[in-house]
Design a protein around this motif. Sequence first.
Motif, PDB file in Angstrom:
ATOM      1  N   UNK A 216       0.818  -1.209   0.000  1.00 35.65           N
ATOM      2  CA  UNK A 216       0.000   0.000   0.000  1.00 35.65           C
ATOM      3  C   UNK A 216       0.852   1.259   0.000  1.00 35.65           C
ATOM      4  N   UNK A 217       2.118   1.162   0.459  1.00 36.84           N
ATOM      5  CA  UNK A 217       2.977   2.340   0.427  1.00 36.84           C
ATOM      6  C   UNK A 217       3.359   2.710  -1.000  1.00 36.84           C
ATOM      7  N   UNK A 218       3.440   1.730  -1.911  1.00 37.29           N
ATOM      8  CA  UNK A 218       3.827   2.026  -3.295  1.00 37.29           C
ATOM      9  C   UNK A 218       2.856   2.998  -3.954  1.00 37.29           C
ATOM     10  N   UNK A 219       1.590   2.917  -3.589  1.00 38.93           N
ATOM     11  CA  UNK A 219       0.600   3.827  -4.178  1.00 38.93           C
ATOM     12  C   UNK A 219       0.701   5.234  -3.614  1.00 38.93           C
ATOM     13  N   UNK A 220       1.391   5.392  -2.485  1.00 37.15           N
ATOM     14  CA  UNK A 220       1.496   6.705  -1.849  1.00 37.15           C
ATOM     15  C   UNK A 220       2.759   7.455  -2.230  1.00 37.15           C
ATOM     16  N   UNK A 221       3.690   6.789  -2.888  1.00 36.32           N
ATOM     17  CA  UNK A 221       4.974   7.422  -3.174  1.00 36.32           C
ATOM     18  C   UNK A 221       4.839   8.635  -4.090  1.00 36.32           C
ATOM     19  N   UNK A 222       3.863   8.589  -5.008  1.00 43.33           N
ATOM     20  CA  UNK A 222       3.678   9.741  -5.894  1.00 43.33           C
ATOM     21  C   UNK A 222       3.176  10.970  -5.142  1.00 43.33           C
ATOM     22  N   UNK A 223       2.518  10.762  -3.998  1.00 42.86           N
ATOM     23  CA  UNK A 223       2.009  11.879  -3.197  1.00 42.86           C
ATOM     24  C   UNK A 223       2.974  12.312  -2.115  1.00 42.86           C
ATOM     25  N   UNK A 224       4.030  11.544  -1.896  1.00 45.27           N
ATOM     26  CA  UNK A 224       5.020  11.850  -0.857  1.00 45.27           C
ATOM     27  C   UNK A 224       6.371  11.967  -1.544  1.00 45.27           C
ATOM     28  N   UNK A 225       6.768  13.181  -1.800  1.00 45.77           N
ATOM     29  CA  UNK A 225       8.009  13.412  -2.538  1.00 45.77           C
ATOM     30  C   UNK A 225       8.734  14.589  -1.910  1.00 45.77           C
ATOM     31  N   UNK A 226      10.029  14.416  -1.716  1.00 45.74           N
ATOM     32  CA  UNK A 226      10.846  15.465  -1.111  1.00 45.74           C
ATOM     33  C   UNK A 226      12.025  15.747  -2.049  1.00 45.74           C
ATOM     34  N   UNK A 227      11.853  16.632  -3.044  1.00 46.45           N
ATOM     35  CA  UNK A 227      12.966  16.925  -3.957  1.00 46.45           C
ATOM     36  C   UNK A 227      14.160  17.523  -3.232  1.00 46.45           C
ATOM     37  N   UNK A 228      15.317  17.314  -3.776  1.00 48.37           N
ATOM     38  CA  UNK A 228      16.539  17.800  -3.128  1.00 48.37           C
ATOM     39  C   UNK A 228      16.607  19.326  -3.109  1.00 48.37           C
ATOM     40  N   UNK A 229      15.967  19.975  -4.078  1.00 52.48           N
ATOM     41  CA  UNK A 229      16.071  21.438  -4.107  1.00 52.48           C
ATOM     42  C   UNK A 229      15.266  22.091  -2.981  1.00 52.48           C
ATOM     43  N   UNK A 230      14.374  21.332  -2.305  1.00 53.39           N
ATOM     44  CA  UNK A 230      13.672  21.881  -1.152  1.00 53.39           C
ATOM     45  C   UNK A 230      14.646  22.286  -0.057  1.00 53.39           C
ATOM     46  N   UNK A 231      15.700  21.487   0.119  1.00 52.76           N
ATOM     47  CA  UNK A 231      16.671  21.794   1.165  1.00 52.76           C
ATOM     48  C   UNK A 231      17.394  23.106   0.871  1.00 52.76           C
ATOM     49  N   UNK A 232      17.741  23.292  -0.385  1.00 52.88           N
ATOM     50  CA  UNK A 232      18.458  24.518  -0.741  1.00 52.88           C
ATOM     51  C   UNK A 232      17.539  25.740  -0.683  1.00 52.88           C
ATOM     52  N   UNK A 233      16.246  25.534  -1.001  1.00 52.24           N
ATOM     53  CA  UNK A 233      15.314  26.646  -0.870  1.00 52.24           C
ATOM     54  C   UNK A 233      15.171  27.061   0.587  1.00 52.24           C
ATOM     55  N   UNK A 234      15.148  26.066   1.483  1.00 53.20           N
ATOM     56  CA  UNK A 234      14.984  26.387   2.895  1.00 53.20           C
ATOM     57  C   UNK A 234      16.192  27.115   3.455  1.00 53.20           C
ATOM     58  N   UNK A 235      17.365  26.860   2.889  1.00 50.85           N
ATOM     59  CA  UNK A 235      18.582  27.476   3.406  1.00 50.85           C
ATOM     60  C   UNK A 235      19.004  28.700   2.599  1.00 50.85           C
ATOM     61  N   UNK A 236      18.228  29.075   1.599  1.00 49.63           N
ATOM     62  CA  UNK A 236      18.621  30.195   0.752  1.00 49.63           C
ATOM     63  C   UNK A 236      18.133  31.510   1.333  1.00 49.63           C
ATOM     64  N   UNK A 237      18.485  32.589   0.651  1.00 45.75           N
ATOM     65  CA  UNK A 237      18.119  33.934   1.106  1.00 45.75           C
ATOM     66  C   UNK A 237      16.888  34.463   0.373  1.00 45.75           C
TER      67      UNK A 237
END
Length: 507
Positions: A216-237
């Motif tokens: 059942x987790x396989x069907x949820x992976x498309x709705x749960x995604x954490x791209x790597x650029x989120x980290x850089x956005x959080x630490x950017x100015x």
Amino acid sequence: MARAAVVGALYLLLRYFGYGLDLKEAIIIVWSGLRGAVSLSLALSVKRASDTAQPFLKPEVGTMFVFFTGGIVFLTLILNGSTTQFLLHALGMDNLSVTKLRMLNYTRHEILNNTLEAFGDLKDDEELGPADWVTVKKYITGLSNLEDEHAHPHDDNHDHVHTMNLKDGRVRLLNGVQASYWAMLDQGQITQATANILMRSVDEAMDLVSSRPLCDWNSLQSSVHFPSYYRFLSASMLPQSFITYFTVQRLESGCYICAAFLRAHRIARRQLQDFLGDSEIAKIVIDESNAGGEEARKFLEEVRCTFPQLLCVLKTRQVTYAVLTHLSENVQNLWKTGLLEEKEMAHLDDAWQTDLKKLKRNPQLVKMPRVGDLLGTHPLVGMLPAAVRAPLLSNTKEKVKGHGAALYMEGSRATGIWIVSIGAVKWRSQRLSSRHSLHPIFPHGSTLGLYEVLTGKSCFCDMITDSLVRCFFIEAEKIDQLRRSDPSVEAFLWQVCFNFTVCLCTY
């Protein structure tokens, strides 16, 4: 006859594609093809068209449509509908399988035992006296053979039976997961949109329990995604509103899904363990459930390291909703027991309902903190006097370190202290054993290197970033100036240093 011809012509396709269809199921499909409201509505539309003097449709034709269609509907509902149960029995399709029959007998035996233990004190009553327990057993037929031993339904090691038991265990766990999702929706822990995604994942996993582990987790992976650029956005100015829109709002749904998935599976595993005991089937299904939750835990950990305030806000919403709901239920219970009058109950309940509507319409929003706010709320900086805090903040340098970056190396001299704002830092040492450490990983809010700066000694371990880290660096010279400015400040720094050292090692 037409329905039989259609099902017969497509029988091979229906048998070998999709869910599969055997001969008995095909017979039921042919016999139970009932006609109802749609057929009648179409016939009535023809009758209405014939009554409007259409040149190509006589009134008699419309009447014949209604008569024959109504007759077919009547016959299929009365004849086919009333005899479908007997046809199922004649074909043996209402019989329980051997696996389910063993499970049913075992469940009945366990339920009766638990019931007798729960109601054992009813044999004697303070007001009415003792009960005739022999007569009670006569009315409950299942109590007659309660003393007989019942084998566990999973004791049979035959391959086919083992496969059926494994499928049955997966279905029971998924049913428990789905029931937990419904309970979370009723309690306001998840939204309707999140519940729809979670329910759909369970339905899709149900279709594959015979051939695959829990998925059942396989069907949820498309709705749960954490791209790597989120980290850089959080630490950017970048502007905080921009970061909030493109990162935080898109992560809220994923956090709700992961938290609900982990909580529902934890509840379902415990229930399955209590129901089946320490059987091999229960162990296999529980291991499959635990394996499915690793990705969900990883996602939440990434969010916790990058956006720690996001999880706090989501949990705050859930707790606020739960408290308001509990208050409303308490008021209703007091009214039912007669301790509150109806007007008093309505007055109190209206107040809680108003707060509940306010929460739904204007929930707490996640706001990315500013640099000054991050430093001002830090335990080290926030406890300093205002006179020395301002110069210290003006000399603080904000930095972003990637995963695996070294803040300190063992044996080197510390040139300043690091204040971790977002992310986590782990330590390692060739001389000290991390197995005996209380906190081998330091989360956001930690202060690193203060002991080395105060004592002038070299670093006794490596400090390596365990994720993308947003941190602040204060040079050692600024710390020395801070110490000399006020003796109380120096005492405070030594106290912080001592607490950190105790948390780091057990020596």
